[in-house]
Design a protein around this motif. Structure first.
Motif, short mmCIF file in Angstrom:
data_model
loop_
_atom_site.label_atom_id
_atom_site.label_comp_id
_atom_site.label_asym_id
_atom_site.label_seq_id
_atom_site.Cartn_x
_atom_site.Cartn_y
_atom_site.Cartn_z
N SER A 98 -6.09 3.31 8.69
CA SER A 98 -6.55 1.97 9.07
C SER A 98 -7.33 1.28 7.95
CB SER A 98 -7.42 2.03 10.33
OG SER A 98 -8.64 2.72 10.07
N SER A 99 -7.55 1.99 6.85
CA SER A 99 -8.29 1.41 5.74
C SER A 99 -7.38 0.48 4.92
CB SER A 99 -8.85 2.50 4.83
OG SER A 99 -7.84 3.03 3.99
N ASN A 100 -8.00 -0.32 4.07
CA ASN A 100 -7.21 -1.25 3.25
C ASN A 100 -6.49 -0.55 2.10
OD1 ASN A 100 -9.35 -0.66 1.62
ND2 ASN A 100 -10.14 -2.75 1.49
N MET A 101 -6.65 0.77 2.01
CA MET A 101 -5.97 1.57 0.98
C MET A 101 -4.76 2.30 1.53
SD MET A 101 -7.80 1.12 -1.79
CE MET A 101 -7.56 2.53 -2.88
N CYS A 102 -4.37 1.98 2.76
CA CYS A 102 -3.30 2.71 3.43
C CYS A 102 -2.02 2.76 2.60
CB CYS A 102 -3.03 2.09 4.79
SG CYS A 102 -1.62 2.81 5.67
N ALA A 103 -1.56 1.60 2.15
CA ALA A 103 -0.29 1.55 1.41
C ALA A 103 -0.34 2.42 0.16
CB ALA A 103 0.03 0.11 1.04
N ALA A 104 -1.46 2.38 -0.54
CA ALA A 104 -1.60 3.18 -1.77
C ALA A 104 -1.60 4.67 -1.46
CB ALA A 104 -2.89 2.79 -2.50
N ALA B 16 2.75 4.12 10.27
CA ALA B 16 2.14 3.49 9.09
C ALA B 16 3.18 3.13 8.04
CB ALA B 16 1.08 4.40 8.49
N GLY B 17 4.42 3.62 8.21
CA GLY B 17 5.50 3.24 7.30
C GLY B 17 5.81 4.21 6.20
N ILE B 18 5.42 5.47 6.34
CA ILE B 18 5.73 6.45 5.30
C ILE B 18 7.24 6.69 5.23
CG2 ILE B 18 5.61 8.56 6.70
CD1 ILE B 18 3.98 9.79 4.32
N ASP B 19 7.73 6.98 4.05
CA ASP B 19 9.15 7.24 3.84
C ASP B 19 9.48 8.65 4.35
OD1 ASP B 19 11.74 7.55 2.99
OD2 ASP B 19 11.28 7.49 0.83
N ILE B 20 10.21 8.74 5.46
CA ILE B 20 10.48 10.05 6.05
C ILE B 20 11.51 10.84 5.23
CG2 ILE B 20 9.92 9.27 8.37
CD1 ILE B 20 12.92 9.32 9.00
N ASN B 21 12.20 10.17 4.32
CA ASN B 21 13.22 10.85 3.52
C ASN B 21 12.74 11.15 2.10
OD1 ASN B 21 15.15 10.94 5.56
ND2 ASN B 21 15.79 8.85 5.14
N ARG B 22 11.44 11.01 1.85
CA ARG B 22 10.93 11.35 0.52
C ARG B 22 11.12 12.85 0.27
NH1 ARG B 22 4.74 10.49 -0.71
NH2 ARG B 22 5.26 8.42 0.13
#
Length: 280
Positions: free
Chosen positions: A117-123, A156-162
């Motif tokens: 939930s932090s503003n660093m989520c995407a990073a 949160a949108g993580i790439d499940i195929n990484r």
């Protein structure tokens, strides 16, 4: 003379005892009092140390900041306090793990939710250049069967195929016998760097109940393929048929994939005829 209340006296004693008793450990591993307070989830000593100017992003000899220890041990309040004091959740320790990695690895659901939930989520969800193995928080959660953490990461949108060296998170879950995680992450078309599907890997298992269930799940899923329509299709003579637009993606179940490479697919179960589908 300064009046000391019972509560503040306890906090002072806790802080002083922590500093004195852990002095030798501080020399050995480079940890500071704030690291130890965060490790134990002692918010009052943490508050005092932060007010006194302790470095919120100071790293131990193992590269860990206080947030690593707080997150790993599931201390929500302590983690929140550190984030409010500008702790950087993207810092990796000597093993290449961030606080989010550790929270996911140990199944600390509340802390994972806090970090995401932090503003660093995407990073935090991006691949780490410092980690040549490509292990993501999702791999760590899948390996240990933390299904609620996995759901949060997916939301949160993580790439499940990484892919890591061992493959995707699905490969990890299959290898470790985590049946419910396999159900959630099932995508048998993804292969690891050794060109193994998750079914290839799980076939190396002994005949445990978990491995038998996972093998069946993977076999069932392998009878499906996603395809994308190249043209619009509408059957005005059959109201039960599906209307398809170019670009639509449909999962086709078929025991014989040879039909998919032809110019069309005919599926009796769904009663539709689609011109020019291609596998994706």
């Amino acid at each position: 003379m300064v009046a000391i209340t019972s509560g503040s006296a306890c906090s002072v004693c806790a802080c002083v005892c922590m500093c004195v008793c852990l002095w030798w450990g501080d020399i050995c591993v480079g940890m500071r009092p704030l690291h130890y307070a965060a490790w134990q989830g002692k918010t009052e000593p943490m508050k005092m140390l932060l007010k006194a100017g302790s470095s919120v992003n100071g790293q131990s000899d193992e590269g860990q900041i206080p947030l690593h220890l707080s997150a790993q041990h599931g201390h929500y309040d302590g983690s929140e306090m550190l984030l409010q004091h500008q702790s950087n959740p993207c810092i990796s320790d000597a093993a290449g793990k961030t606080p989010l990695d550790l929270a996911c690895e140990f199944g600390r659901v509340a802390v994972v939710q806090l970090l995401l939930s932090s503003n660093m989520c995407a990073a935090m969800l991006e691949p780490k250049p410092s980690d040549p193995n490509g292990v993501s928080p999702l791999h760590l959660a899948a390996k240990n069967g933390h299904i609620d953490v996995i759901r949060l990461l997916i939301q949160a949108g993580i790439d499940i195929n990484r892919q890591s060296e061992c493959g995707t998170a699905l490969h990890q879950a299959a290898l470790c016998g985590k049946t419910e995680v396999v159900r959630l992450l099932l995508d048998v078309r993804v292969r690891n760097t050794l060109s193994q599907t998750a079914l290839d890997i799980v076939n190396q298992f002994t005949t445990t109940q978990a491995s038998r269930e996972i093998k069946q799940l993977l076999r069932d899923a392998s009878a499906a393929m996603q395809v994308r329509a190249l043209k619009d299709y509408c059957n005005n003579y059959d109201l039960t048929s599906l209307n398809i637009k170019a670009g639509d993606i449909i999962t086709v179940h078929s025991p014989d994939f040879a039909t998919i490479v032809k110019d069309f697919i005919y599926c009796n179960a769904l009663v539709f005829f689609v011109v020019a589908f291609v596998p994706i």
